[in-house]
Scaffold this motif. Structure first.
Motif, PDB file in Angstrom:
ATOM      1  N   LEU A  74       0.714   5.291   0.813  1.00 19.29           N
ATOM      2  CA  LEU A  74      -0.094   6.315   1.454  1.00 19.29           C
ATOM      3  C   LEU A  74       0.475   7.700   1.164  1.00 19.29           C
ATOM      4  CD1 LEU A  74      -0.675   4.764   4.998  1.00 19.29           C
ATOM      5  CD2 LEU A  74      -1.743   4.183   2.830  1.00 19.29           C
TER       6      LEU A  74
ATOM      7  N   VAL B 179      -8.185   1.397   3.590  1.00 20.36           N
ATOM      8  CA  VAL B 179      -6.979   1.531   4.423  1.00 20.36           C
ATOM      9  C   VAL B 179      -7.297   2.226   5.746  1.00 20.36           C
ATOM     10  CG1 VAL B 179      -4.766   2.763   4.574  1.00 20.36           C
ATOM     11  CG2 VAL B 179      -5.291   1.373   2.568  1.00 20.36           C
TER      12      VAL B 179
ATOM     13  N   ILE C  75       0.847  -1.193   0.000  1.00 19.24           N
ATOM     14  CA  ILE C  75       0.000   0.000   0.000  1.00 19.24           C
ATOM     15  C   ILE C  75       0.886   1.247   0.000  1.00 19.24           C
ATOM     16  CG2 ILE C  75      -2.030  -1.028   1.062  1.00 19.24           C
ATOM     17  CD1 ILE C  75      -1.120  -0.044   3.758  1.00 19.24           C
TER      18      ILE C  75
ATOM     19  N   GLY D 206      -0.091  -4.158   3.700  1.00 20.52           N
ATOM     20  CA  GLY D 206      -1.318  -4.492   4.410  1.00 20.52           C
ATOM     21  C   GLY D 206      -1.363  -5.986   4.656  1.00 20.52           C
TER      22      GLY D 206
ATOM     23  N   LEU E 145      -8.596  -5.422   1.079  1.00 19.41           N
ATOM     24  CA  LEU E 145      -8.232  -4.070   0.642  1.00 19.41           C
ATOM     25  C   LEU E 145      -8.797  -3.739  -0.735  1.00 19.41           C
ATOM     26  CD1 LEU E 145      -4.588  -3.984   1.998  1.00 19.41           C
ATOM     27  CD2 LEU E 145      -6.469  -2.516   2.721  1.00 19.41           C
TER      28      LEU E 145
ATOM     29  N   ALA F   4      -0.804  -3.187   9.367  1.00 19.25           N
ATOM     30  CA  ALA F   4       0.112  -2.764   8.297  1.00 19.25           C
ATOM     31  C   ALA F   4       1.452  -2.381   8.901  1.00 19.25           C
ATOM     32  CB  ALA F   4      -0.470  -1.581   7.523  1.00 19.25           C
TER      33      ALA F   4
ATOM     34  N   ALA G 153      -4.713   6.739  -0.277  1.00 21.05           N
ATOM     35  CA  ALA G 153      -4.084   5.423  -0.151  1.00 21.05           C
ATOM     36  C   ALA G 153      -4.340   4.682  -1.449  1.00 21.05           C
ATOM     37  CB  ALA G 153      -4.661   4.646   1.026  1.00 21.05           C
TER      38      ALA G 153
ATOM     39  N   VAL H 127      -2.836   2.492  11.080  1.00 21.70           N
ATOM     40  CA  VAL H 127      -2.489   3.531  10.097  1.00 21.70           C
ATOM     41  C   VAL H 127      -2.893   4.887  10.668  1.00 21.70           C
ATOM     42  CG1 VAL H 127      -3.053   4.501   7.833  1.00 21.70           C
ATOM     43  CG2 VAL H 127      -2.679   2.040   8.080  1.00 21.70           C
TER      44      VAL H 127
END
Length: 664
Positions: A129, A155, A127, A177, A206, A221, A139, A161
């Motif tokens: 971000l 996310v 992932i 993730g 996800l 994560a 994300a 997170v």
């Protein structure tokens, strides 16, 4: 203002508690103390209407997404070259040492002696971000490394997170993730549809368009890299990781420094044993050069950075005899095969079952009863059959079932899958059907949770959806946890649900491929339930967004005897369906047939409410911006849709101008 100040104080406190619980794994208050603070925050936000995007209460959104939007990463996300032997690893180390030596021979600014950082190679979904002004702005999945898919609502369900960080510049941070193995085990114990392994479970969660489903898998994560940062530089991986930790991202505690190949090999051998003791799925190690100037000099190939490599452990494979195949009915009606094996040891685990995806998979792999099969288990919960080993033994073909093994309804084939269409009374489907039936967009029966439904099946022998309307107080009081107040509340909610709008009833009965929007369209088209139940494929395809496949599925649904009997039984319980009233839509030129896309969040409105307002004024709302879009309505944190609108020259309406825009 006192209440607003208290909300700000609670957001700060609950965020801190989340950080200690989900990121550091070091809770500092009891669960009851946490719940008390969280509940107070929810109540104050509801009372005042003051809800910040970064509030811990905003992690799971209410909106079911219509599709994934493409996202352009600021910097490319490279994949890693792989080594599966120490010989290949040695070749990589020698290449790195040679390039550093060559550089130092002709340059005055010498590169330092090589140091390697060794981390776990996580087996989840990468992932990426984006943070700006200290807030989580976007994300996305890795995608092809340049373009991924936006997954911000999904996310945000990951409690580790951070929604807000101390660093205020623009930044992209990468991580993985993951679904902890303990959470996978809990999920499979409590759900009919079994998740095959933690990697697929995380990736599927996800990429689920319903963030509430993502949240049910309790993902975590770990973060390990900053791909882009504005106004800040790092000299080493160690410095970068310290910065990631300072901003309260979760970093895996396993982290080793090595000076040479021998120390790298020792660490990898240690990881091979260590990974069997931890709660996350790993399939190797990642080795990176620590010094960032050295990384810059070594650069990249077309596909990989030259300064990093992944070492992958070989999956474990053994052979055994396939004794039988059982067919399981999932809660969606999909009928899937599961192989029963002669018990065999793989590592420290005795394996007796293996995955067969579908009947086409059985034929392709030439799997038959009594055949010797090769199975692989690479940290998977259920091993996979790879193929057949021909050892001359006598085998028997596996037959494709034609009737449901539970309710004996004729099965239907859709592509490579087979389904039981009896969504009304087939027992394995019943729990999920009841959950769906009771949901807010369906019959809206508050208090009829999945756990309660499971207990009803077990204790009260509920076997059809219609039976919930026969429940009495005496019945419910037999269920553990049900007292007089809870019982009366549920009975009231069940009784209230008998008055239902046509579109909600259509959605509630679970017609294949028919969501709430399609249910609304069907209600507008056919006006009465009896008209819909007699509709032809030709009539159904006249409805926007209904193709021939969905139309045929609807017709089949209403011609299945078991389903028809289930609906008839349901309607006999006093359900009154409210048919849609004709609305007189008065639209101005500004809205009539205009295409509107809404992006971001708004202080005064929920996006669903805005969509309803514009639809009632004659406009059409969509989920993606194109050259055919007339207006883009922009709130806070709009993401890539705003950029796309600007590129295409689409008229943009910002939140400050929204009230005036809505007026005719």
């Amino acid at each position: 203002m006192d209440k607003i100040s208290r909300i700000e104080e609670l957001i700060k406190r609950v965020t801190e508690l989340n950080y200690h619980y989900y990121t550091l794994d070091e809770p500092i208050v009891s669960d009851s103390e946490y719940d008390e603070l969280y509940d107070e925050l929810v109540a104050l936000e509801k009372e005042t209407g003051y809800v910040k995007d970064t509030s811990p209460t905003q992690r799971v959104g209410e909106v079911l997404l219509e599709g994934f939007v493409k996202h352009n990463h600021i910097n490319p996300l490279y994949s890693l070259d792989k080594a599966q032997t120490f010989g290949e690893l040695n070749d990589w180390v020698v290449r790195c040492e040679k390039m550093v030596s060559n550089y130092n021979a002709i340059n005055e600014d010498k590169l330092p002696e090589l140091k390697y950082i060794i981390e776990l190679k996580f087996d989840g979904l990468t992932i990426n971000l984006t943070y700006n002004n200290g807030k989580l702005q976007m994300a996305a999945t890795r995608g092809n490394g340049t373009v991924g898919e936006e997954i911000l609502p999904q996310v945000k369900t990951i409690r580790s997170v951070p929604l807000e960080i101390d660093f205020k510049g623009l930044m992209e941070v990468q991580g993985e993730g993951l679904m902890p193995l303990s959470e996978l085990d809990n999920y499979n114990k409590n759900n009919e549809i079994q998740l095959k392994n933690a990697r697929n479970a995380a990736a599927g969660a996800l990429r689920n368009l319903n963030p509430k489903e993502t949240e049910k898998r309790h993902l975590t994560a770990f973060f390990y890299n900053i791909g882009y940062i504005e106004g800040k530089e790092f000299s080493s991986q160690l410095e970068m990781v310290d910065f990631i930790k300072e901003n309260k991202f979760k970093v895996n505690k396993f982290f080793r420094i090595a000076k040479n190949l021998e120390e790298i090999e020792e660490t990898i051998n240690y990881i091979d044993e260590y990974r069997k003791t931890i709660d996350i799925l790993t399939d190797g190690a990642v080795i990176k050069i620590n010094d960032l100037k050295t990384r810059e000099v070594l650069g990249y190939t077309n596909k990989f950075p030259r300064w990093a490599i992944a070492y992958k452990f070989a999956p474990e494979e053994v052979s055994t005899i396939l004794k039988d195949v059982v067919w399981n009915v999932g809660r969606t009606g999909k009928v899937t095969p599961s192989a029963i094996l002669e018990p065999v040891e793989i590592g420290d685990v005795t394996v007796q079952r293996a995955t067969l995806n579908n009947y086409d998979d059985i034929l392709r792999k030439k799997v038959e009863l009594n055949s010797r099969v090769l199975i692989r288990r690479s940290n998977d919960v259920i091993p996979e059959i790879l193929g057949v080993i021909d050892d001359g033994r006598e085998t028997t073909p596996i037959e494709l079932p034609t009737k449901c093994p539970y309710c004996h309804t004729d099965l239907i084939k859709d592509g490579v899958h087979i389904f039981c269409p009896n969504s009304m009374s087939c027992e394995p489907q019943l729990v999920s059907r009841l959950v769906h039936f009771a949901s807010r967009d369906a019959m809206n029966i508050d208090g009829l949770s999945e756990k309660t439904i499971e207990k009803m099946l077990d204790i009260l022998n509920v076997r059809q959806i219609s039976q919930i309307y026969d429940l009495t107080a005496d019945n419910l009081l037999k269920i553990p946890g049900f007292k007089e107040k809870k019982t009366n509340n549920l009975l009231t909610a069940i009784e209230k649900s008998k008055d239902v709008k046509l579109e909600n009833f259509i959605y509630a009965i679970g017609i294949p491929n028919v969501g709430i929007k399609t249910s609304e369209d069907l209600a507008k088209k056919f006006k009465e339930f009896s008209n819909l139940s007699k509709a032809t494929v030709e009539e159904l395809t006249e409805v926007d967004d209904i193709g021939e496949i969905t139309a045929e599925a609807i017709v089949e649904f209403f011609h299945d005897e078991e389903i028809v009997n289930g609906i008839r039984s349901l309607l006999s319980k006093g359900i009154k369906i409210e048919n849609p009233k004709e609305k007189s839509i008065v639209s101005s030129e500004k809205f009539n047939e205009k295409r509107i896309v809404i992006t971001g969040s708004f202080e005064k409105y929920k996006r669903k409410d805005l969509e309803k307002i514009f639809k009632e004024k004659g406009a059409k709302t969509g989920s993606s911006v194109s050259k055919n879009t007339d207006f883009v309505i922009v709130g806070t944190d709009p993401g890539s849709k705003l950029t796309k609108a600007q590129e295409l020259g689409v008229q943009i309406i910002y939140e400050d101008d929204l009230e005036e825009f809505i007026k005719d």
